[in-house]
Design an enzyme around this catalytic site. Sequence first.
Site, mmCIF file in Angstrom:
data_model
loop_
_atom_site.group_PDB
_atom_site.id
_atom_site.type_symbol
_atom_site.label_atom_id
_atom_site.label_comp_id
_atom_site.label_asym_id
_atom_site.label_seq_id
_atom_site.Cartn_x
_atom_site.Cartn_y
_atom_site.Cartn_z
ATOM 1 N N ARG A 132 0.638 -1.310 0.080
ATOM 2 C CA ARG A 132 0.056 -0.060 0.154
ATOM 3 C C ARG A 132 1.073 1.099 -0.001
ATOM 4 O O ARG A 132 0.240 2.762 0.003
ATOM 5 C CB ARG A 132 -1.073 -0.200 1.151
ATOM 6 C CG ARG A 132 -1.950 1.069 0.828
ATOM 7 C CD ARG A 132 -3.803 0.711 1.996
ATOM 8 N NE ARG A 132 -3.608 -0.317 2.858
ATOM 9 C CZ ARG A 132 -3.062 0.034 4.373
ATOM 10 N NH1 ARG A 132 -2.253 1.213 4.290
ATOM 11 N NH2 ARG A 132 -3.310 -1.222 4.872
ATOM 12 N N TYR A 147 -17.405 14.782 -15.669
ATOM 13 C CA TYR A 147 -17.604 13.733 -16.322
ATOM 14 C C TYR A 147 -18.595 13.486 -14.966
ATOM 15 O O TYR A 147 -18.758 13.691 -13.741
ATOM 16 C CB TYR A 147 -16.858 12.400 -15.541
ATOM 17 C CG TYR A 147 -17.095 11.055 -15.670
ATOM 18 C CD1 TYR A 147 -17.666 10.700 -16.786
ATOM 19 C CD2 TYR A 147 -16.392 10.400 -14.310
ATOM 20 C CE1 TYR A 147 -17.939 8.992 -15.953
ATOM 21 C CE2 TYR A 147 -17.282 9.084 -13.901
ATOM 22 C CZ TYR A 147 -17.886 8.671 -15.160
ATOM 23 O OH TYR A 147 -17.691 7.468 -14.652
ATOM 24 N N ASP A 158 -8.846 17.554 -16.024
ATOM 25 C CA ASP A 158 -8.882 16.835 -16.160
ATOM 26 C C ASP A 158 -8.405 16.209 -17.720
ATOM 27 O O ASP A 158 -9.349 16.728 -18.859
ATOM 28 C CB ASP A 158 -10.385 16.224 -16.164
ATOM 29 C CG ASP A 158 -10.089 14.270 -15.922
ATOM 30 O OD1 ASP A 158 -9.667 13.985 -17.025
ATOM 31 O OD2 ASP A 158 -12.071 13.890 -15.616
ATOM 32 N N LYS A 207 -9.193 5.313 -19.530
ATOM 33 C CA LYS A 207 -9.427 5.718 -20.663
ATOM 34 C C LYS A 207 -8.462 5.450 -21.990
ATOM 35 O O LYS A 207 -7.934 4.240 -22.023
ATOM 36 C CB LYS A 207 -9.664 6.692 -21.308
ATOM 37 C CG LYS A 207 -11.694 6.633 -19.255
ATOM 38 C CD LYS A 207 -12.380 6.223 -19.856
ATOM 39 C CE LYS A 207 -13.564 5.938 -18.401
ATOM 40 N NZ LYS A 207 -13.900 7.432 -18.149
#
Length: 400
Positions: free
Chosen positions: A70, A124, A189, A214
């Site tokens: 982590r 989005y 973004d 994407k």
Amino acid sequence: MDNDVSTTPRALATEAVHAGREDLAALGLHAPPLDLSTTYPSYDTRAEAARIDEFAGTGARPDGPPVYARLDNPTTARFEDALARLEGTESAVAFASGMAALTAVLLVRASLGLRHVVAVRPLYGCSDHLLTAGLLGTEVTWTDPAGVAEAIRPDTGLVMVETPANPTLAEVDIEALAHSCGSVPLLVDNTFATPVLQQPVRHGARIVLHSATKYLGGHGDVLGGVVACDEEFARALRQVRFATGGVLHPLAGYLLLRGLSTLPVRVRAASATAAELVRRLSADPRVARVHYPRIGGAMIAFEVYGDPHAVTAGVRLITPAVSLGSVDTLIQHPASISHRIVAEGDRRAAGVSEQLLRMSVGLEDVEDLWRDLTQALSAPSGRSARPAVDGSPVPRPAVR
Ligand SMILES: *Cc1c(COP(=O)(O)O)cnc(C)c1O
């Protein structure tokens, strides 16, 4: 020496295949190693304690083995280094998804008491929802780019914009907006443009966000997110990622690094096809309006006079599905799918009409795509929403 290979800046296409891999030849490797370890052995507990203290105190990437998965992962770190190079930032921090990445950015700012966000629609759908619902204890003021300076308050921690925006492809002048932000960090973004078409940091943005799901992944088989930024902000992001656990799986890191190597070629090829489809759609009497950004790209939005649901039901080569940036072409109806979670009035005000369709152009031949699109645009409304799977014939385009 102007031909020193180690100091001459390299073009993006070259970085795309070499960044994050410079050490491989010396390791005797060609493909990057995939490290799936969740933990790392150490016989020196005092040294481990010091390394944990160092990470907790600074957020700097641990030197050597990461202690626990982590904190850091060597395979994911290669993807982070490569993406930072492509975006022209000092660092990048990867997350399990684009939404996990945005969450971490908001938590970093909120942890400093800067809970107010100024944002420009459209975003989005889920980003809009996360801010509007205030799930993370943040408060949002929606405005247009011209209203940003006035909307900023003493507790504003972030200004957020997408350009070109999902789904309308509306563009914002990043440089002018960065000026309006003053000392408040501007997050862009950059999922739609990718660093191939635009590097927001070069225009004054401080934070660049990607849904790596994407274009960066590019094949529709990896969920991921990444934030490109300066090392100071990256350190705060790593600490939040460690505390909240939204880490990217190393296999996803591996696939995203692989995806970056073909990113420039994919984006340029799909953009050329998209530009041609835009030309044809703009001349088509069944199409009311076509939206295509000045910087280009492989995303198209268009409004039809007829039933948009008939178009998504009528495609046979193009896949009717949400998401974007894959090698194959996808089409979807934002008001029904990607932006469904945004309240109807807010959606409409942001330009997401009921007639709007969003298409992510892939790498197919342009004539095959046009043939499918033009037959789908003529599809009668009320046509079966799904191709039959029970053995009855499904209309299919002839394969050339
Ligand atoms: C998909 C998308 C996101 C969210 O990313 P996930 O990887 O699905 O969590 C954020 N911003 C934009 C512009 C997107 O298209």
